[in-house]
Motif scaffolding. Structure first.
Motif, PDB file in Angstrom:
ATOM      1  N   GLU A 335      21.983  23.583  51.787  1.00  3.29           N
ATOM      2  CA  GLU A 335      21.754  24.330  50.407  1.00  3.29           C
ATOM      3  C   GLU A 335      21.580  25.801  50.457  1.00  3.29           C
ATOM      4  N   ASP A 336      21.670  26.344  49.301  1.00  2.89           N
ATOM      5  CA  ASP A 336      21.401  28.032  49.419  1.00  2.89           C
ATOM      6  C   ASP A 336      20.061  28.120  49.356  1.00  2.89           C
ATOM      7  N   ALA A 337      19.285  29.148  50.167  1.00  2.00           N
ATOM      8  CA  ALA A 337      17.969  29.081  49.949  1.00  2.00           C
ATOM      9  C   ALA A 337      17.758  30.614  49.301  1.00  2.00           C
ATOM     10  N   CYS A 338      18.804  31.140  48.551  1.00  2.00           N
ATOM     11  CA  CYS A 338      18.797  32.382  47.813  1.00  2.00           C
ATOM     12  C   CYS A 338      19.745  32.377  46.706  1.00  2.00           C
ATOM     13  N   LYS A 339      19.736  33.615  45.989  1.00  2.00           N
ATOM     14  CA  LYS A 339      20.649  33.536  44.751  1.00  2.00           C
ATOM     15  C   LYS A 339      21.971  33.814  45.014  1.00  2.00           C
ATOM     16  N   ILE A 340      22.385  33.631  46.221  1.00  2.00           N
ATOM     17  CA  ILE A 340      23.755  34.230  46.569  1.00  2.00           C
ATOM     18  C   ILE A 340      24.972  33.759  45.570  1.00  2.00           C
ATOM     19  N   GLN A 341      24.539  32.373  45.451  1.00  2.00           N
ATOM     20  CA  GLN A 341      25.895  31.723  44.601  1.00  2.00           C
ATOM     21  C   GLN A 341      25.909  32.299  43.145  1.00  2.00           C
ATOM     22  N   GLU A 342      24.666  32.584  42.674  1.00  2.00           N
ATOM     23  CA  GLU A 342      24.624  33.213  41.367  1.00  2.00           C
ATOM     24  C   GLU A 342      25.020  34.776  41.273  1.00  2.00           C
ATOM     25  N   ASN A 343      24.943  35.448  42.621  1.00  2.00           N
ATOM     26  CA  ASN A 343      25.195  36.478  42.631  1.00  2.00           C
ATOM     27  C   ASN A 343      26.832  36.747  42.803  1.00  2.00           C
ATOM     28  N   LEU A 344      27.327  35.724  43.132  1.00  2.00           N
ATOM     29  CA  LEU A 344      28.756  35.590  43.498  1.00  2.00           C
ATOM     30  C   LEU A 344      29.377  35.496  42.075  1.00  2.00           C
ATOM     31  N   GLU A 345      28.841  34.539  41.202  1.00  2.00           N
ATOM     32  CA  GLU A 345      29.603  34.583  39.908  1.00  2.00           C
ATOM     33  C   GLU A 345      29.435  35.691  39.167  1.00  2.00           C
ATOM     34  N   VAL A 346      28.339  36.517  39.204  1.00  2.00           N
ATOM     35  CA  VAL A 346      28.184  37.588  38.435  1.00  2.00           C
ATOM     36  C   VAL A 346      29.111  38.587  38.885  1.00  2.00           C
ATOM     37  N   PHE A 347      29.508  38.727  40.192  1.00  2.00           N
ATOM     38  CA  PHE A 347      30.462  39.477  40.637  1.00  2.00           C
ATOM     39  C   PHE A 347      31.681  39.235  40.355  1.00  2.00           C
ATOM     40  N   LYS A 348      32.276  37.993  40.216  1.00  2.00           N
ATOM     41  CA  LYS A 348      33.522  37.436  39.742  1.00  2.00           C
ATOM     42  C   LYS A 348      33.680  37.929  38.421  1.00  2.00           C
ATOM     43  N   THR A 349      32.845  37.659  37.658  1.00  2.00           N
ATOM     44  CA  THR A 349      32.717  38.013  36.310  1.00  2.00           C
ATOM     45  C   THR A 349      33.144  39.682  35.899  1.00  2.00           C
ATOM     46  N   GLU A 350      32.168  40.433  36.782  1.00  2.00           N
ATOM     47  CA  GLU A 350      32.073  41.766  36.390  1.00  2.00           C
ATOM     48  C   GLU A 350      33.687  42.418  37.110  1.00  2.00           C
ATOM     49  N   PHE A 351      34.059  41.824  38.340  1.00  2.00           N
ATOM     50  CA  PHE A 351      35.430  42.276  38.896  1.00  2.00           C
ATOM     51  C   PHE A 351      36.606  42.092  37.728  1.00  2.00           C
ATOM     52  N   PHE A 352      36.730  40.806  37.233  1.00  2.00           N
ATOM     53  CA  PHE A 352      37.475  40.608  36.564  1.00  2.00           C
ATOM     54  C   PHE A 352      37.494  40.823  35.166  1.00  2.00           C
ATOM     55  N   ASP A 353      36.619  41.299  34.934  1.00  2.00           N
ATOM     56  CA  ASP A 353      36.042  41.988  33.590  1.00  2.00           C
ATOM     57  C   ASP A 353      36.672  43.358  33.549  1.00  2.00           C
ATOM     58  N   ALA A 354      36.485  44.137  34.641  1.00  2.00           N
ATOM     59  CA  ALA A 354      36.773  45.374  34.945  1.00  2.00           C
ATOM     60  C   ALA A 354      38.362  45.443  35.130  1.00  2.00           C
ATOM     61  N   MET A 355      39.133  44.360  35.772  1.00  2.00           N
ATOM     62  CA  MET A 355      40.304  44.596  35.843  1.00  2.00           C
ATOM     63  C   MET A 355      41.141  44.302  34.608  1.00  2.00           C
ATOM     64  N   ASN A 356      40.446  43.521  33.647  1.00  2.00           N
ATOM     65  CA  ASN A 356      41.061  43.199  32.544  1.00  2.00           C
ATOM     66  C   ASN A 356      41.144  44.374  31.546  1.00  2.00           C
ATOM     67  N   ASN A 357      40.195  45.130  31.734  1.00  2.00           N
ATOM     68  CA  ASN A 357      39.909  46.371  30.875  1.00  2.00           C
ATOM     69  C   ASN A 357      40.683  47.598  31.428  1.00  2.00           C
ATOM     70  N   ASP A 358      42.036  47.548  31.266  1.00  2.00           N
ATOM     71  CA  ASP A 358      42.941  48.554  31.839  1.00  2.00           C
ATOM     72  C   ASP A 358      42.976  48.832  33.100  1.00  2.00           C
ATOM     73  N   PHE A 359      42.894  47.701  33.899  1.00  2.00           N
ATOM     74  CA  PHE A 359      42.832  47.853  35.608  1.00  2.00           C
ATOM     75  C   PHE A 359      41.804  48.892  36.050  1.00  2.00           C
ATOM     76  N   ASN A 360      40.615  48.660  35.618  1.00  2.00           N
ATOM     77  CA  ASN A 360      39.544  49.644  36.047  1.00  2.00           C
ATOM     78  C   ASN A 360      39.209  49.405  37.497  1.00  2.00           C
ATOM     79  N   THR A 361      39.679  49.870  38.420  1.00  2.00           N
ATOM     80  CA  THR A 361      39.472  49.424  39.909  1.00  2.00           C
ATOM     81  C   THR A 361      38.053  49.997  40.383  1.00  2.00           C
ATOM     82  N   PRO A 362      37.808  51.409  39.780  1.00  2.00           N
ATOM     83  CA  PRO A 362      36.353  51.810  40.497  1.00  2.00           C
ATOM     84  C   PRO A 362      35.343  51.158  39.958  1.00  2.00           C
ATOM     85  N   ILE A 363      35.114  50.300  38.807  1.00  2.00           N
ATOM     86  CA  ILE A 363      34.168  49.358  38.233  1.00  2.00           C
ATOM     87  C   ILE A 363      34.387  48.290  39.258  1.00  2.00           C
ATOM     88  N   ALA A 364      35.544  47.829  39.491  1.00  2.00           N
ATOM     89  CA  ALA A 364      35.699  46.680  40.169  1.00  2.00           C
ATOM     90  C   ALA A 364      35.021  46.670  41.495  1.00  2.00           C
TER      91      ALA A 364
END
Length: 457
Positions: A335-364
């Motif tokens: 099992e994870d002994a850190c918050k990295i799975q949580e960090n991964l989910e945050v990253f996924k959300t931020e990445f796809f939110d950026a790309m859905n916002n007029d393909f904002n690659t620098p934010i992604a």
């Protein structure tokens, strides 16, 4: 929901298309010289846009034209003493080679202007018949006064056209009218109802898009410098010919590329071709550099900025390599002994939110760096479970497929080579055991020619 900024409305709009199918046209190059890094910026940007659209489940037909006959081509051919079409087809090949090297791979079809003369002539005939064009001793011209709203994409009115690059011709009704067909008796020319000649610049695009997409389609892209007069002329031609509007639902334009703060030009000595760039930098580095700025924003090129891009990409690649190495370990936490799975989910959300916002690659990209910062700390302490490492590597593979630069080292070729060499070595050992020295020596000698040296012990 993907939101797209449309140049026509000057605002972001939800992407709405029929049956998730998108017809996309992007203005291609006029092939009279080697393509430059400004071209590469535009075509990399649209390649990533198409990659993301496909990732999100859209079916995209991406069409691009090749202007293989034009005043610039004819002038350059005369200077070099070669046939204009020979020159243009040479540089077309160079352009396609450059795109392949830069991993621009999503164009479905490149349409040459010279292979669509029948469609070009038919569209001009249609415009004449409907009263939007007229014939003169020098050519056929579009009467801009007949098209209400000319310049609506650029927000210019007819009075603004007076001091543009549109050529002054006393045979025209108005200096602002632009050429659909240029009459000439010297090669290269094509026969038409108005005599020998060749098409104007603007008409080839609408004739080509009408051939493949019909009078209306979804997205038209190109560089910001093409809005006026080129794209304004396209709108006038197609909407006048078809009687339907709008020509496209979304107009998308890439920003200008400057070199060390100045507009790129040969006179300033800062003109850089793609081939010159790739002598010093890996194609992945230039892709990363392009995606570090939003496609609509101006971008400034310099060696210092390219070096920064190179170093940033290497940091990402190193993190991915460390993740891959830890993923392949035999003993990992259950099992994870850190918050990295949580960090991964945050990253996924931020990445796809950026790309859905007029393909904002620098934010992604920024979200990717934030995640890898936390990932590096977790990797150092060996706190990540096998399942999470698998999830992380899957996400890295998604990012790689969308952005088109290499994150994950490809070892499959080396593995295949090692396995093949092992088989060859076993066969050779059996040949030696059977005292078939000649064939065994031939295998050894042939491998030596490939810089693979076998030593008998």
């Amino acid at each position: 929901m993907i939101n797209v900024y449309s140049t026509m409305t000057r605002q972001k709009e939800p992407l709405k298309v029929t049956d998730n199918k998108i017809k996309l046209f992007v203005c291609g190059p006029t092939v009279y010289d080697y393509s430059h890094i400004g071209h590469a910026r535009t075509y990399i940007s649209f390649d990533v846009i198409v990659r993301y659209l496909k990732h999100e489940g859209y079916s995209v037909f991406y069409l691009q034209n090749i202007t293989d006959i034009d005043d610039k081509i004819i002038k350059r051919a005369q200077e070099k003493g070669v046939d204009p079409l020979e020159l243009s087809h040479k540089f077309e090949k160079e352009y396609l080679d450059d795109m392949k090297t830069l991993n621009v791979e999503n164009v479905n079809f490149y349409a040459r202007a010279t292979e669509h003369m029948r469609e070009i002539i038919a569209q001009i005939e249609d415009l004449i018949e409907k009263g939007y064009a007229y014939d003169t001793p020098t050519g056929v011209y579009f009467d801009v006064s007949k098209f209400e709203g000319f310049g609506k994409l650029s927000n210019r009115n007819l009075d603004d056209l007076q001091n543009t690059r549109i050529e002054v011709d006393t045979t025209k009704k108005d200096p602002k009218d632009f050429a659909l067909w240029k009459k000439q008796d010297e090669q290269p020319y094509w026969d038409s109802p108005w005599g020998k000649g060749r098409p104007g610049w603007h008409i080839e695009d609408t004739a080509i898009t009408e051939s493949y997409f019909g009078p209306q389609y979804d997205i038209h892209g190109g560089g910001l410098d093409l809005i006026f007069p080129h794209h304004d002329a396209e709108i006038a031609q197609m909407e006048a010919a078809s009687g339907k509007e709008p020509l496209v639902q979304y107009w998308m334009h890439t920003g200008f590329l400057n070199v060390r703060g100045e507009k790129m030009s040969k006179s300033l000595g800062n003109f850089i071709t793609i081939k010159e760039l790739l002598k010093d930098y890996d194609p992945d580095v230039y892709r990363f550099f392009v995606l570090s700025t939003h496609y609509r924003s101006p971008i400034d090129f310099s060696d210092d900025i390219l070096k920064q891009a190179e170093n940033s990409l290497k940091r990402l690649q190193n993190t991915v390599k460390l993740t891959q190495e830890q993923q392949q370990k035999q003993t990992l936490p259950t099992e994870d002994a850190c918050k990295i799975q949580e960090n991964l989910e945050v990253f996924k959300t931020e990445f796809f939110d950026a790309m859905n916002n007029d393909f904002n690659t620098p934010i992604a990209l920024s979200s990717l760096f934030d995640f890898t910062h936390e990932l590096n700390k977790a990797l150092a302490d060996n706190l990540i479970s096998q399942q999470t490492l698998d999830d992380i590597m899957d996400m890295f593979a998604e990012v790689e497929s969308i952005f088109g630069f290499t994150l994950i080292a490809q070892d499959s070729d080396n593995a295949d080579t090692d396995e093949l060499l092992s088989i060859i070595t076993e066969v050779r050992q059996q040949l030696r055991a059977d005292k078939n020295w000649d064939l065994a020596d031939k295998i050894r000698d042939d491998l030596a020619e490939l810089d693979i040296n076998l030593e008998d012990k």
